[in-house]
Design an enzyme around this catalytic site. Structure first.
Site, PDB file in Angstrom:
ATOM      1  N   GLU A 196       6.414  -8.017 -18.367  1.00  0.00           N
ATOM      2  CA  GLU A 196       4.893  -6.697 -17.468  1.00  0.00           C
ATOM      3  C   GLU A 196       4.792  -6.263 -19.122  1.00  0.00           C
ATOM      4  OE1 GLU A 196       3.567  -5.010 -14.712  1.00  0.00           O
ATOM      5  OE2 GLU A 196       4.205  -7.471 -13.948  1.00  0.00           O
ATOM      6  N   TYR A 244     -30.120  24.452  26.928  1.00  0.00           N
ATOM      7  CA  TYR A 244     -28.643  24.227  26.298  1.00  0.00           C
ATOM      8  C   TYR A 244     -28.417  25.921  27.389  1.00  0.00           C
ATOM      9  CZ  TYR A 244     -24.054  25.927  24.027  1.00  0.00           C
ATOM     10  OH  TYR A 244     -22.461  26.194  24.820  1.00  0.00           O
ATOM     11  N   ARG A 263      -3.629   8.443 -10.074  1.00  0.00           N
ATOM     12  CA  ARG A 263      -5.088   8.693 -11.019  1.00  0.00           C
ATOM     13  C   ARG A 263      -6.451   9.053 -10.227  1.00  0.00           C
ATOM     14  NH1 ARG A 263      -4.940   3.441 -15.128  1.00  0.00           N
ATOM     15  NH2 ARG A 263      -3.479   2.536 -13.328  1.00  0.00           N
ATOM     16  N   ALA A 312       0.813  -1.299   0.270  1.00  0.00           N
ATOM     17  CA  ALA A 312      -0.200  -0.284  -0.410  1.00  0.00           C
ATOM     18  C   ALA A 312       0.965   1.568  -0.426  1.00  0.00           C
ATOM     19  CB  ALA A 312      -1.241  -0.573   1.452  1.00  0.00           C
ATOM     20  N   ALA A 369     -51.091  25.948  25.788  1.00  0.00           N
ATOM     21  CA  ALA A 369     -49.764  25.608  24.606  1.00  0.00           C
ATOM     22  C   ALA A 369     -49.460  27.415  24.826  1.00  0.00           C
ATOM     23  CB  ALA A 369     -51.278  25.898  23.083  1.00  0.00           C
ATOM     24  N   LYS A 388      -4.921   6.619  -1.607  1.00  0.00           N
ATOM     25  CA  LYS A 388      -5.800   5.870  -2.454  1.00  0.00           C
ATOM     26  C   LYS A 388      -6.494   4.148  -1.557  1.00  0.00           C
ATOM     27  CE  LYS A 388      -4.384   3.222  -5.673  1.00  0.00           C
ATOM     28  NZ  LYS A 388      -4.012   2.311  -7.130  1.00  0.00           N
ATOM     29  N   ASN A 428      -1.367 -11.513 -13.960  1.00  0.00           N
ATOM     30  CA  ASN A 428      -0.921 -11.822 -12.827  1.00  0.00           C
ATOM     31  C   ASN A 428      -1.776 -10.841 -12.339  1.00  0.00           C
ATOM     32  OD1 ASN A 428       0.873 -11.749 -10.369  1.00  0.00           O
ATOM     33  ND2 ASN A 428       2.128 -10.274 -11.211  1.00  0.00           N
ATOM     34  N   ARG A 435     -47.768  32.256  30.073  1.00  0.00           N
ATOM     35  CA  ARG A 435     -48.143  32.516  28.450  1.00  0.00           C
ATOM     36  C   ARG A 435     -48.211  35.257  28.614  1.00  0.00           C
ATOM     37  NH1 ARG A 435     -52.560  28.860  26.503  1.00  0.00           N
ATOM     38  NH2 ARG A 435     -54.171  30.099  27.353  1.00  0.00           N
TER      39      ARG A 435
HETATM   40  C1  UD1 Z   1       1.348  -5.159 -11.124  1.00  0.00           C
HETATM   41  C2  UD1 Z   1       2.256  -6.554 -11.277  1.00  0.00           C
HETATM   42  C3  UD1 Z   1       1.540  -6.612 -12.362  1.00  0.00           C
HETATM   43  C4  UD1 Z   1       0.242  -7.223 -11.916  1.00  0.00           C
HETATM   44  C5  UD1 Z   1      -0.973  -6.065 -11.359  1.00  0.00           C
HETATM   45  C6  UD1 Z   1      -1.640  -6.446 -11.147  1.00  0.00           C
HETATM   46  C7  UD1 Z   1       4.874  -5.923 -10.553  1.00  0.00           C
HETATM   47  C8  UD1 Z   1       5.799  -4.895 -11.079  1.00  0.00           C
HETATM   48  N1  UD1 Z   1       3.121  -6.056 -12.050  1.00  0.00           N
HETATM   49  O1  UD1 Z   1       1.112  -3.784 -11.172  1.00  0.00           O
HETATM   50  O2  UD1 Z   1       2.009  -7.717 -13.036  1.00  0.00           O
HETATM   51  O3  UD1 Z   1      -0.547  -7.830 -13.557  1.00  0.00           O
HETATM   52  O4  UD1 Z   1      -0.055  -5.829 -10.620  1.00  0.00           O
HETATM   53  O5  UD1 Z   1      -2.678  -5.509 -10.374  1.00  0.00           O
HETATM   54  O6  UD1 Z   1       4.487  -6.373  -9.976  1.00  0.00           O
HETATM   55  N2  UD1 Z   1       3.221  -0.606  -4.302  1.00  0.00           N
HETATM   56  C9  UD1 Z   1       4.054  -0.606  -3.344  1.00  0.00           C
HETATM   57  N3  UD1 Z   1       5.270  -0.129  -3.468  1.00  0.00           N
HETATM   58  C10 UD1 Z   1       6.434   0.117  -4.636  1.00  0.00           C
HETATM   59  C11 UD1 Z   1       5.268  -0.201  -5.667  1.00  0.00           C
HETATM   60  C12 UD1 Z   1       3.985  -0.277  -6.002  1.00  0.00           C
HETATM   61  O7  UD1 Z   1       3.774  -0.769  -1.770  1.00  0.00           O
HETATM   62  O8  UD1 Z   1       7.438   0.535  -4.880  1.00  0.00           O
HETATM   63  C13 UD1 Z   1       2.608  -1.610  -4.408  1.00  0.00           C
HETATM   64  C14 UD1 Z   1       0.911  -0.179  -4.726  1.00  0.00           C
HETATM   65  O9  UD1 Z   1       0.584   0.944  -4.018  1.00  0.00           O
HETATM   66  C15 UD1 Z   1       0.078  -1.341  -5.595  1.00  0.00           C
HETATM   67  C16 UD1 Z   1       1.038  -2.662  -5.777  1.00  0.00           C
HETATM   68  O10 UD1 Z   1       2.243  -2.329  -5.127  1.00  0.00           O
HETATM   69  O11 UD1 Z   1      -0.920  -1.308  -4.001  1.00  0.00           O
HETATM   70  C17 UD1 Z   1       0.397  -2.803  -7.286  1.00  0.00           C
HETATM   71  O12 UD1 Z   1       1.683  -1.778  -8.100  1.00  0.00           O
HETATM   72  P1  UD1 Z   1       1.185  -1.126  -8.925  1.00  0.00           P
HETATM   73  O13 UD1 Z   1       2.451  -0.061  -9.665  1.00  0.00           O
HETATM   74  O14 UD1 Z   1      -0.035  -0.755  -9.349  1.00  0.00           O
HETATM   75  O15 UD1 Z   1       1.215  -2.391 -10.130  1.00  0.00           O
HETATM   76  P2  UD1 Z   1       0.818  -2.700 -11.381  1.00  0.00           P
HETATM   77  O16 UD1 Z   1       1.724  -2.412 -12.414  1.00  0.00           O
HETATM   78  O17 UD1 Z   1      -0.734  -2.695 -11.692  1.00  0.00           O
END
Ligand code: UD1
Ligand code: CA
Length: 460
Positions: free
Chosen positions: A157, A390, A16, A10, A426, A23, A172, A443
């Site tokens: 990726e 009050y 976005r 997280a 009243a 988020k 994935n 009153r």
């Molecule tokens: C990632 C996967 C992808 C998969 C997809 C599924 C990788 C490289 N790719 O892509 O194969 O299909 O999820 O939704 O893992 N986060 C961190 N620290 C970081 C980067 C990310 O905590 O340095 C967290 C983000 O907050 C998020 C999660 O990891 O909760 C996934 O990161 P995000 O950048 O959304 O990965 P995707 O590009 O969606």
């Protein structure tokens, strides 16, 4: 207790979402995204849960209720998912068992799917098991690449994939089970020569296969389960799916929902059979609704208990209160915290209750403010009655005993007590206690001046 450890990613920025709120704290289906993930993870009865935070780490940490075995690891800067998991090392080094990696922004995953992932992982004695899904539109996801024997050999990726690889519809999910043994050592060997210059966690698949270790996959039965939230549009989509699932379960259990698309019912709300929910109701928090109730349009109920057979007319707001069986409320009633509406009591339009008990069979049907009041049984509160509770510094109580009658447009200046069966005329401003059975009139006296109009009328 299991030997399962949870890590939740997280730390990402959630660009976005275009939000000042992290988020994972945005809500869908009445709960923050992260809370959905906690609840699903809870099904595995984990020994520990580590949340990897980074962007607005302090906000995420402070907004997350404490749980047993929960810790936070800060990832700063955020160099990719592989780097993110590495931050859990101080919390997990020296431990044995399985790490289940979840994403804080994937709220629809079902506990059964997660259990299936862990079951396959341990049955096959895998070093890593990837939860995959077959999707119609794989754009943006990492693709599952299999060798001739059909075993997973890599995850590529989208941005790094060839045209051929992009045709693969199996993706994935970003959810995995890993054997803790050797995990952090292997994570440290991941490189960052890819389109994003990040440390990709999925590269572990290639590394493990290269070492001759077992890497398994489990396909999610419903690909919607692995939907991630990246934008407000996706937040709404996920919210709609959660709402539909929730409402279908309630209808299955005997609740009538006239328009399921516009009924917003939190996951911890309970509703009895034969209760009817009209369009546009919001039932939130730890609310329970009995059976045979009618909740009309535009009603919002938060953290309240509504007993059987209660009718709530349109546009009432009820918070942290109790409504006993057979009561009727609204339209347009506001029941504020710590109020109690007794059996068969009536609270009518534009009546506000705050920290007030209205006894069995009592009525306050029109335009009243009743605050800090204890009202007995079969009391009649006339239209426009106000408890003046009050004084600018302190709140004071009003007590109205059983069977009392408060005439319309009266002010009860607290602290004050109206005795059993007493009448208030009243338009009275009551400043002193009224004894049981008495009539209080407070009153201005009326004076009539016969012929005054004619005498004072200007003649042309
Ligand atoms: C990632 C996967 C992808 C998969 C997809 C599924 C990788 C490289 N790719 O892509 O194969 O299909 O999820 O939704 O893992 N986060 C961190 N620290 C970081 C980067 C990310 O905590 O340095 C967290 C983000 O907050 C998020 C999660 O990891 O909760 C996934 O990161 P995000 O950048 O959304 O990965 P995707 O590009 O969606
Ligand atoms: Ca990304």
């Amino acid at each position: 207790m299991s030997d399962t450890h949870i890590v939740i990613l997280a730390a990402g920025k959630g660009t976005r979402m275009k939000s000042t709120l992290p988020k994972v704290l945005h809500k869908a289906g009445e709960l923050p995204l992260l809370e959905h993930v906690f609840r699903t993870a809870g099904a595995l009865d984990p020994v520990s849960t580590t949340v990897i935070v980074g962007h607005q780490a302090d906000v995420v940490q402070q907004s997350t209720p404490k749980r047993l075995g929960l810790s936070f690891a800060v990832q700063e800067p955020q160099l990719g998912t592989g780097h993110a998991l590495l931050q859990a090392e101080p919390f997990l080094s020296g431990r044995q068992g399985t790490v289940v990696l979840l994403s804080g922004d994937v709220p629809l995953l079902r506990p059964d799917t997660l259990k299936a992932l862990v079951r396959t992982h341990s049955e096959r004695k895998a070093a890593a098991t990837v939860l995959t899904a077959a999707v119609a539109d794989p754009d943006g996801y990492g693709r599952i690449i299999r060798d001739d024997s059909g075993a997973i050999c890599a995850i590529v990726e989208h941005r790094d994939a060839t045209l051929n690889q992009r045709r693969v519809a199996e993706i994935n999910s970003g959810i995995y089970a890993f054997d803790l043994n050797g995990l952090f050592e292997a994570l440290k060997t991941i490189g960052s020569t890819n389109a994003q210059g990040e440390y990709y966690l999925p590269d572990l698949v290639t590394i493990y296969r290269g070492r001759g270790l077992v890497v398994e996959t489990v396909v999610a039965p419903d690909s919607r389960e692995i939907l991630g939230v990246n934008s407000r549009r996706e937040l709404a989509e996920v919210g709609a799916i959660l709402k539909r699932t929730r409402n279908e379960a309630l209808m299955e259990s005997g609740v009538t929902i006239v328009d399921p698309a516009s009924a917003f019912i939190g996951p911890d709300v309970t509703i009895g059979a034969d209760t009817i929910l009209h369009p546009g109701v919001y039932l939130e928090g730890r609310t329970s609704i009995g059976s045979g109730c009618v909740i009309n349009s535009g009603v919002r109920i938060i953290d309240s208990q509504i007993e059987d057979g209660v009718v709530i007319n349109n546009f009432c707001v009820i918070c942290d209160s109790h409504v006993s069986r057979g009561a009727r409320l609204g339209p347009f009633a506001h029941i504020r915290p710590q109020s109690n509406v007794g059996e068969d009591a009536h609270v009518g339009n534009f009546v506000e209750l705050k920290k007030t008990t209205l006894g069995r069979g009592s009525k306050a049907n029109h335009l009243s403010y009743l605050g800090d009041a204890t009202i007995g049984e079969k009391v009649n509160i006339g239209a426009g009655t106000i408890t003046c509770n009050y004084d600018g510094v302190h709140k004071h109580p009003t007590v109205i005993e059983d069977g009392a009658f408060i005439g319309s447009d009266s002010q009860l200046i607290a602290p004050v007590r109206i005795g059993e069966g007493a009448y208030v005329a009243a338009g009275s401003s009551i400043t002193e206690d009224v004894a049981a059975g008495s009539l209080a009139i407070a009153r201005g006296k009326q004076t009539n001046k016969p012929g005054w109009v004619a005498r004072n009328k200007k003649t042309r």
